[in-house]
Structure formats: C-alpha cells, structure tokens
Design a protein around this motif. Structure first.
Motif, PDB file in Angstrom:
ATOM      1  N   TYR A  23      -3.241  -5.802  13.709  1.00  0.00           N
ATOM      2  CA  TYR A  23      -3.594  -5.602  12.461  1.00  0.00           C
ATOM      3  C   TYR A  23      -3.645  -4.071  12.146  1.00  0.00           C
ATOM      4  CZ  TYR A  23      -5.620 -10.113  12.806  1.00  0.00           C
ATOM      5  OH  TYR A  23      -5.815 -11.546  12.851  1.00  0.00           O
ATOM      6  N   GLY A  24      -3.680  -3.342  13.579  1.00  0.00           N
ATOM      7  CA  GLY A  24      -3.576  -1.768  13.086  1.00  0.00           C
ATOM      8  C   GLY A  24      -2.080  -1.431  12.564  1.00  0.00           C
ATOM      9  N   PHE A  25      -1.016  -2.231  13.182  1.00  0.00           N
ATOM     10  CA  PHE A  25       0.225  -1.733  12.561  1.00  0.00           C
ATOM     11  C   PHE A  25       0.681  -2.457  11.329  1.00  0.00           C
ATOM     12  CE2 PHE A  25       4.762  -3.044  12.187  1.00  0.00           C
ATOM     13  CZ  PHE A  25       5.483  -2.183  12.377  1.00  0.00           C
ATOM     14  N   ILE A  26      -0.136  -3.488  10.741  1.00  0.00           N
ATOM     15  CA  ILE A  26       0.012  -4.020   9.669  1.00  0.00           C
ATOM     16  C   ILE A  26      -0.566  -2.849   8.636  1.00  0.00           C
ATOM     17  CG2 ILE A  26      -0.673  -5.835   8.022  1.00  0.00           C
ATOM     18  CD1 ILE A  26      -0.482  -7.732  10.386  1.00  0.00           C
ATOM     19  N   VAL A  27      -1.850  -2.463   8.798  1.00  0.00           N
ATOM     20  CA  VAL A  27      -2.505  -1.759   8.005  1.00  0.00           C
ATOM     21  C   VAL A  27      -1.667  -0.224   7.675  1.00  0.00           C
ATOM     22  CG1 VAL A  27      -4.627  -0.059   7.624  1.00  0.00           C
ATOM     23  CG2 VAL A  27      -4.904  -2.425   8.328  1.00  0.00           C
ATOM     24  N   ILE A  28      -1.379   0.301   8.951  1.00  0.00           N
ATOM     25  CA  ILE A  28      -0.471   1.583   8.960  1.00  0.00           C
ATOM     26  C   ILE A  28       0.822   1.444   8.050  1.00  0.00           C
ATOM     27  CG2 ILE A  28       0.663   3.271  10.236  1.00  0.00           C
ATOM     28  CD1 ILE A  28      -1.286   2.725  12.540  1.00  0.00           C
ATOM     29  N   ALA A  29       1.433   0.378   8.282  1.00  0.00           N
ATOM     30  CA  ALA A  29       2.869  -0.046   7.605  1.00  0.00           C
ATOM     31  C   ALA A  29       2.560  -0.224   6.119  1.00  0.00           C
ATOM     32  CB  ALA A  29       3.323  -1.195   8.073  1.00  0.00           C
ATOM     33  N   ALA A  30       1.484  -0.698   5.527  1.00  0.00           N
ATOM     34  CA  ALA A  30       0.957  -1.062   4.370  1.00  0.00           C
ATOM     35  C   ALA A  30       0.819   0.226   3.751  1.00  0.00           C
ATOM     36  CB  ALA A  30      -0.145  -2.050   4.122  1.00  0.00           C
ATOM     37  N   ILE A  31      -0.005   1.212   4.134  1.00  0.00           N
ATOM     38  CA  ILE A  31      -0.453   2.580   3.899  1.00  0.00           C
ATOM     39  C   ILE A  31       0.816   3.322   3.469  1.00  0.00           C
ATOM     40  CG2 ILE A  31      -1.647   4.505   4.062  1.00  0.00           C
ATOM     41  CD1 ILE A  31      -3.905   2.715   5.273  1.00  0.00           C
ATOM     42  N   ALA A  32       1.651   3.220   4.798  1.00  0.00           N
ATOM     43  CA  ALA A  32       2.801   4.211   4.573  1.00  0.00           C
ATOM     44  C   ALA A  32       3.824   3.719   3.563  1.00  0.00           C
ATOM     45  CB  ALA A  32       3.627   3.963   5.908  1.00  0.00           C
ATOM     46  N   LEU A  33       4.047   2.258   3.272  1.00  0.00           N
ATOM     47  CA  LEU A  33       4.926   1.693   2.028  1.00  0.00           C
ATOM     48  C   LEU A  33       4.328   2.290   0.795  1.00  0.00           C
ATOM     49  CD1 LEU A  33       6.968  -0.110   1.380  1.00  0.00           C
ATOM     50  CD2 LEU A  33       5.575  -2.098   1.301  1.00  0.00           C
ATOM     51  N   LEU A  34       3.040   2.206   0.471  1.00  0.00           N
ATOM     52  CA  LEU A  34       2.393   2.782  -0.637  1.00  0.00           C
ATOM     53  C   LEU A  34       2.643   4.126  -0.960  1.00  0.00           C
ATOM     54  CD1 LEU A  34      -1.119   0.859  -0.432  1.00  0.00           C
ATOM     55  CD2 LEU A  34       0.777   0.318  -2.052  1.00  0.00           C
ATOM     56  N   LEU A  35       2.381   4.971  -0.131  1.00  0.00           N
ATOM     57  CA  LEU A  35       2.607   6.282  -0.043  1.00  0.00           C
ATOM     58  C   LEU A  35       4.361   6.687  -0.410  1.00  0.00           C
ATOM     59  CD1 LEU A  35       0.882   7.843   3.050  1.00  0.00           C
ATOM     60  CD2 LEU A  35       0.252   8.009   0.579  1.00  0.00           C
ATOM     61  N   TRP A  36       5.227   5.857   0.096  1.00  0.00           N
ATOM     62  CA  TRP A  36       6.617   6.020  -0.001  1.00  0.00           C
ATOM     63  C   TRP A  36       7.129   5.389  -1.761  1.00  0.00           C
ATOM     64  CZ3 TRP A  36      10.604   8.228   2.644  1.00  0.00           C
ATOM     65  CH2 TRP A  36      11.757   7.901   1.752  1.00  0.00           C
ATOM     66  N   ARG A  37       6.252   4.550  -1.846  1.00  0.00           N
ATOM     67  CA  ARG A  37       6.781   3.955  -3.367  1.00  0.00           C
ATOM     68  C   ARG A  37       6.108   4.611  -4.467  1.00  0.00           C
ATOM     69  NH1 ARG A  37       7.674  -2.358  -3.882  1.00  0.00           N
ATOM     70  NH2 ARG A  37       8.367  -1.285  -5.649  1.00  0.00           N
ATOM     71  N   PHE A  38       4.608   4.946  -4.532  1.00  0.00           N
ATOM     72  CA  PHE A  38       4.173   5.476  -5.481  1.00  0.00           C
ATOM     73  C   PHE A  38       3.662   6.843  -5.588  1.00  0.00           C
ATOM     74  CE2 PHE A  38       2.972   0.971  -4.952  1.00  0.00           C
ATOM     75  CZ  PHE A  38       3.498   0.462  -5.895  1.00  0.00           C
ATOM     76  N   ILE A  39       4.156   7.730  -4.574  1.00  0.00           N
ATOM     77  CA  ILE A  39       3.923   9.244  -4.436  1.00  0.00           C
ATOM     78  C   ILE A  39       5.115   9.727  -4.432  1.00  0.00           C
ATOM     79  CG2 ILE A  39       2.965  11.053  -3.579  1.00  0.00           C
ATOM     80  CD1 ILE A  39       0.823   9.429  -2.328  1.00  0.00           C
ATOM     81  N   ASP A  40       5.354  10.871  -5.348  1.00  0.00           N
ATOM     82  CA  ASP A  40       6.728  11.348  -5.718  1.00  0.00           C
ATOM     83  C   ASP A  40       7.126  12.123  -4.474  1.00  0.00           C
ATOM     84  OD1 ASP A  40       7.249  10.158  -8.385  1.00  0.00           O
ATOM     85  OD2 ASP A  40       6.070  11.968  -9.376  1.00  0.00           O
ATOM     86  N   SER A  41       6.086  12.934  -3.904  1.00  0.00           N
ATOM     87  CA  SER A  41       6.384  14.077  -2.822  1.00  0.00           C
ATOM     88  C   SER A  41       6.385  13.013  -1.709  1.00  0.00           C
ATOM     89  CB  SER A  41       5.400  15.085  -2.741  1.00  0.00           C
ATOM     90  OG  SER A  41       5.696  15.570  -1.394  1.00  0.00           O
TER      91      SER A  41
END
Length: 230
Positions: A23-41
C-alpha cells in the motif's frame, strides 16, 4: 526434543510487512504520477521521489526477515538473544506477575534500523502467552517494561526452568504480533513474534544465571548467546 536440521542463512521480507509495503508503494507511486502530470516544474517530482524513495528503502530494511539457524547443535542451558539490537538493561528486579521472586532482567532495545522479528530464546514448551494493554512510553525507559503495552511468553526448558520473554511496544511501535501458542513445543531458530517500528524485548532469568553479554553490546537475534542457565 529433537532439533531440526540446520540450513543456510537466507534473507527475505517478513510477512508482517506485506500490506505496509504494497500500500505504501501504491500511494507513493500515485502521488509521484500526479506531480509528474499536473505540475509544470519537475523539481517537486524529483524531490518527492528522492525523499520517499529513501524512506521506503528504510521501511524495506525494517521488514527484513533473515532466516537464521543457531550454529551450535547442543543448546542445553543456553539463552540466545531474542532480537537484534542493543543491550540497555542488565539488572536484578522483582518479578511479581509470574514468578514472585527476584530475577535477572536482560533488555534489548531495537531501533528503527534493526530487524524486528523476534526469536525464541530457549528450547522448551510454551507455558503461558498473555497480551497486556498499556501505554506507549519510549521503549528504553525502565517503566516501559511494566507500563507499556506488552506480550508475555513464559517458556519451560527441558530441564524445568521457566523463562519469561516479554515483547514491549515503544513510542512508535503500535502493534505486537506473537506467534507462540500455549502448550506448544518451541525451539531456538523459530520466530516468537514481530514488533512493528521500534521496540524492546526483555528476558527474565533465574538468579545465578551466567550472563554472557554486557551493557551497550549489540546483539544478533538467534545468534548471540546472552546467558547460560545453571
């Protein structure tokens, strides 16, 4: 009692960590994906990945489960360290719950960086298993042994000596798992239980027991001889 055949050392991840790691890996991966897709920097993505990746590696290290086998065939009278950690207490105390007599208490403190699997310290038969609710003081404090949440396992050796092994929760630890079952035979090399995230294990030995470790010494669970019974 017959000792099982010794095997080679192995290291695996403990089953108690499966849910936490997945579950920890899933949460970390999901947050990382959101940062990659929705934040320009991409700076927040790389910072988050580096920090959480480090934390995740520490958690993986915490849930290591080495398969260890005590090297000596004859374990008569030997008391083996039930946990990895550091010896924080060696003293005589009054044990008034099970023995109602003076005992030598040896305490091993486990940091977040230690393996948190616990092993049976002696061969024998499990006489008592009991869980006690309590506080969550820092595990190295003297009052933690009696006031913190803890699980007690009393073992009778083949020679008839009773040993108390106490798993103690700490300020961070919130879950004690005990595999010992009353009435079952137990052996050095077998897991007694597991404590999550920082804790301590106490062993109560009869007076006159030869103590083989010293204060501050590092111990290896199922490897370091901590005492020899009379």
């Amino acid at each position: 009692m017959i000792k099982k055949i010794k095997k080679l050392k192995k290291i695996r991840l403990h089953r108690e960590g499966t849910d936490t790691l997945v579950y920890g890996f899933i949460v970390i991966a999901a947050i990382a994906l959101l940062l990659w897709r929705f934040i320009d920097s991409k700076v927040p993505f790389w910072c988050f990945t580096a920090i959480m990746g480090t934390v995740y590696c520490i958690v993986i290290n915490f849930f290591r489960c080495p398969i260890r086998f005590f090297p000596e065939e004859d374990t008569t009278g030997l008391v083996v360290a039930p946990a990895d950690g550091r010896v924080v207490v060696i003293e005589e105390v009054d044990e008034d719950v099970y023995f109602h007599e003076r005992r030598i208490m040896v305490s091993i403190f486990m940091s977040l960086f230690n393996v948190h699997a616990n092993w049976f310290p002696v061969d024998g038969k499990v006489k008592t298993v009991a869980h006690h609710d309590g506080n969550f003081h820092k595990a190295w404090l003297p009052k933690a042994s009696e006031e913190n949440e803890h699980a007690d396992v009393v073992i009778t050796t083949p020679e008839g000596t009773d040993i108390l092994c106490r798993q103690i929760a700490g300020a961070v630890a919130r879950r004690i798992v005990t595999y010992a079952k009353q009435g079952e035979d137990c052996y050095i090399d077998e897991h007694l239980g597991f404590i999550k995230f920082g804790s301590r294990v106490d062993v109560y030995l009869p007076l006159g027991t030869e103590i083989c470790i010293k204060m501050g010494q590092l111990t290896t669970g199922n490897g370091t001889i901590i005492a020899k019974l009379k």
